[in-house]
Enzyme design. Structure first.
Site, mmCIF file in Angstrom:
data_model
loop_
_atom_site.group_PDB
_atom_site.id
_atom_site.type_symbol
_atom_site.label_atom_id
_atom_site.label_comp_id
_atom_site.label_asym_id
_atom_site.label_seq_id
_atom_site.Cartn_x
_atom_site.Cartn_y
_atom_site.Cartn_z
ATOM 1 N N ASN A 90 0.798 -1.218 0.000
ATOM 2 C CA ASN A 90 0.000 0.000 0.000
ATOM 3 C C ASN A 90 0.836 1.275 0.000
ATOM 4 O OD1 ASN A 90 -2.532 1.609 0.702
ATOM 5 N ND2 ASN A 90 -1.242 2.009 2.488
ATOM 6 N N TYR A 158 2.648 10.374 -10.925
ATOM 7 C CA TYR A 158 1.722 9.593 -10.103
ATOM 8 C C TYR A 158 0.900 8.651 -10.975
ATOM 9 C CZ TYR A 158 -2.019 8.722 -6.667
ATOM 10 O OH TYR A 158 -2.927 8.131 -5.820
ATOM 11 N N LYS A 162 1.291 4.499 -11.035
ATOM 12 C CA LYS A 162 0.165 3.699 -10.553
ATOM 13 C C LYS A 162 -0.463 2.871 -11.677
ATOM 14 C CE LYS A 162 -0.049 4.714 -6.133
ATOM 15 N NZ LYS A 162 0.045 3.676 -5.078
ATOM 16 N N THR A 193 -7.113 11.260 3.553
ATOM 17 C CA THR A 193 -5.854 10.803 4.150
ATOM 18 C C THR A 193 -4.876 11.973 4.203
ATOM 19 O OG1 THR A 193 -4.868 10.238 2.018
ATOM 20 C CG2 THR A 193 -6.179 8.516 3.118
#
Length: 255
Positions: A90, A158, A162, A193
């Site tokens: 993760n 990013y 991913k 988050t």
């Protein structure tokens, strides 16, 4: 019986956000959890909380980009709790949020190292351990809808890193299927988050992101952890090679 009764599960990026929520949930569901992240103090406190609630947990701090750490984390899991049954890879970073011509090569490389190379290194050392544990083991990797169905400007590193995780998952699922090891990607939508708040430092910005979702809100980390629980548990015994969207409908909103 609890969903992860008598299972040992390794979690990276466990010191905050989705990883922390997963650690608490998996432990509550009977797992012996092995927690990895850079911040040892946060991991130590989290392990103490799990143990105080009657759960089994251990931690090892380190940098997921380092091959020696990936190997040591698996060794620590087996030395502490025996066979490793599942891993939730993760750990991740946002990377530079800039127009692509302005992105420094060092920042590009850092995003790929944390988000993609670390996923490879985790798999490299987790797979032999999962095979030693026997059929029915599970590997889960956190990707994102940004790397799958919904492009956003100024997220090249990013999104690319991913998206690479999804390719890694599909290859590993085909490779490991005959051995009974399942491999899946989890694709969260916007989640409240520390990483999301780094990207959107005020409530107005967070609200704008929330409105991109069909549900018109952000996820809580516990909601994403619940989906991860499904993927690591025997409940998903016929699920492999998937990119499971848990995105509040943001992908369909953006078309």
């Amino acid at each position: 019986m609890k969903a992860l009764h008598d299972k040992t599960v390794l979690i990276t990026g466990a010191s905050s956000g989705i990883g922390r929520a997963a650690a608490l949930l998996f432990a509550a569901e009977g797992a012996r959890v092995v927690l990895g992240a850079r911040r040892g103090a946060e991991l130590e406190a989290l392990v103490a909380r799990i143990q105080a609630a009657g759960g089994a947990a251990t931690w090892l701090a380190g940098d997921v980009r380092e091959e020696a750490y990936a190997q040591a984390l698996v060794r620590h899991a087996e030395d502490t709790f025996g066979p490793l049954h599942a891993a939730f890879n993760n750990a991740g970073v946002l990377g530079p949020l800039q127009p692509t011509p302005e992105v420094a090569l060092a920042d590009w490389r850092h995003a790929l190292e944390v988000n993609l190379t670390a996923a490879f290194l985790g798999a490299k050392y987790q797979i032999p351990a999962l095979l030693r544990a026997g059929s029915g083991s599970s590997l889960v990797f956190t990707s994102t809808f940004v790397g799958h169905t919904a492009g956003f400007p100024c997220t090249a590193a990013y999104a690319a890193s991913k998206a690479g995780v999804i390719g890694l998952v599909q290859s590993l699922a085909a490779e490991l299927g005959p051995s009974g090891v399942r491999v899946n990607a989890l694709l969260p939508g916007g989640t409240d988050t520390p990483m999301a708040r780094e990207m959107n430092p005020d409530e107005a910005a967070l609200g704008a992101v929330a409105r991109l979702h069909a549900l018109r809100r952000l996820a809580q980390p516990e909601e994403i952890a619940a989906a991860a629980l499904f993927l690591v548990s025997p409940a998903s015994s016929f699920v492999t090679g998937t990119a499971m969207r848990v995105d509040g409908g943001v992908s369909i909103q953006r078309g």
